[in-house]
Design an enzyme around this catalytic site. Structure first.
Site, PDB file in Angstrom:
ATOM      1  N   SER A 251      -4.101  -2.269   1.723  1.00  0.00           N
ATOM      2  CA  SER A 251      -3.312  -1.054   1.939  1.00  0.00           C
ATOM      3  C   SER A 251      -2.599  -0.684   0.641  1.00  0.00           C
ATOM      4  CB  SER A 251      -2.321  -1.300   3.083  1.00  0.00           C
ATOM      5  OG  SER A 251      -1.682  -0.106   3.456  1.00  0.00           O
ATOM      6  N   ASN A 252      -1.521   0.071   0.724  1.00  0.00           N
ATOM      7  CA  ASN A 252      -0.760   0.441  -0.477  1.00  0.00           C
ATOM      8  C   ASN A 252       0.724   0.517  -0.139  1.00  0.00           C
ATOM      9  OD1 ASN A 252      -0.089   3.293   0.352  1.00  0.00           O
ATOM     10  ND2 ASN A 252      -2.317   3.372   0.439  1.00  0.00           N
TER      11      ASN A 252
END
Ligand code: CTP
Length: 218
Positions: free
Chosen positions: A21-22
């Site tokens: 993810s981020n």
């Protein structure tokens, strides 16, 4: 006007317990949704996994992956006037997702990734009658790169922000943005709380969207 706002990160699973993810917190997208509601607009908020309270009076659709975001947008943009694409969408995803938890590796190992759908491009390049605002998360050459994305992704407007600094942009409470229109018109909003930036952005988006939508309906 009817707004669709996307916010937060996406997650691409590796196995039942792991994902890539981020750092997106969703704060900018949620603030835009709140500001649009406060300005009297109808808002559908499509949100990735975040720790924020959903704005009251918004229709909220939750998604996890880029592909789910794409599906949600195909449905929600059927009847909208403005799409604000603030979500930090994955650019790549694991080629395969293990159905069981992967055992701890004892040595170096490699995971194979493939590109995820560019959701904004896909939606924006299909025949459409709504105004599209993209976001550009940049660490360098901010304006030039944002301008390139605006054209490549067929947006009507793009909002660029610097994600190389901890005090603004991704994850932070404040932001500082450059707004670029299709005709090259460029405006800056100085560093401020995301809530304040969002109010200003909604005003600018509405003014520009009205011009484009009126032209189209003639
Ligand atoms: N976006 C998208 N789907 C992706 C990646 C990005 O819809 N798979 C959208 C974002 O929501 C944003 C815009 O595209 O509105 C630009 O995203 P950004 O991360 O700045 O750029 P990328 O296209 O991902 O390119 P790069 O990572 O190379 O800068």
């Amino acid at each position: 006007m009817r707004f669709v706002v996307t916010a937060g990160p996406t997650r691409e699973p590796l196995d039942p317990v792991r994902f890539i993810s981020n750092r997106s917190s969703g704060k900018m997208g949620y603030a835009i949704a709140e500001a649009a509601i406060a300005d009297g607009h109808d808002v559908t908020l499509i949100s990735g996994p975040v720790c924020l309270r959903a704005p009251s009076h918004a229709k909220v659709v939750t998604i996890t992956t880029a592909s789910e975001l794409h599906d949600a947008l195909l449905e929600c943009t059927n009847e909208c006037d403005v799409l604000v694409m603030c979500a930090a969408v994955a650019d790549y995803k694991p080629v395969s997702v293990a159905s069981r938890k992967m055992a701890k590796p004892r040595e170096k190992f490699t995971i194979e990734f493939e590109p995820a759908t560019d959701v904004l491009s896909a939606i924006s390049k299909s025949p459409r009658d709504f105004f599209v605002v993209g976001f550009a998360a940049e660490t360098h050459d901010i304006e030039a790169r944002a301008q390139q994305k605006l054209r490549a992704k067929n947006c009507d407007m793009i909002v660029a922000n610097d994600v190389s600094r901890n005090e603004i942009g991704i994850g932070a409470d404040e932001n500082e943005v450059v707004i670029i229109a299709r005709d090259g018109d460029l405006r800056r909003i100085a560093r401020a709380e995301k809530k304040i930036i969002a109010r200003e952005l909604v005003k600018i988006i509405c003014t520009e969207a009205k011009k484009v939508l009126t032209k189209k309906s003639r």
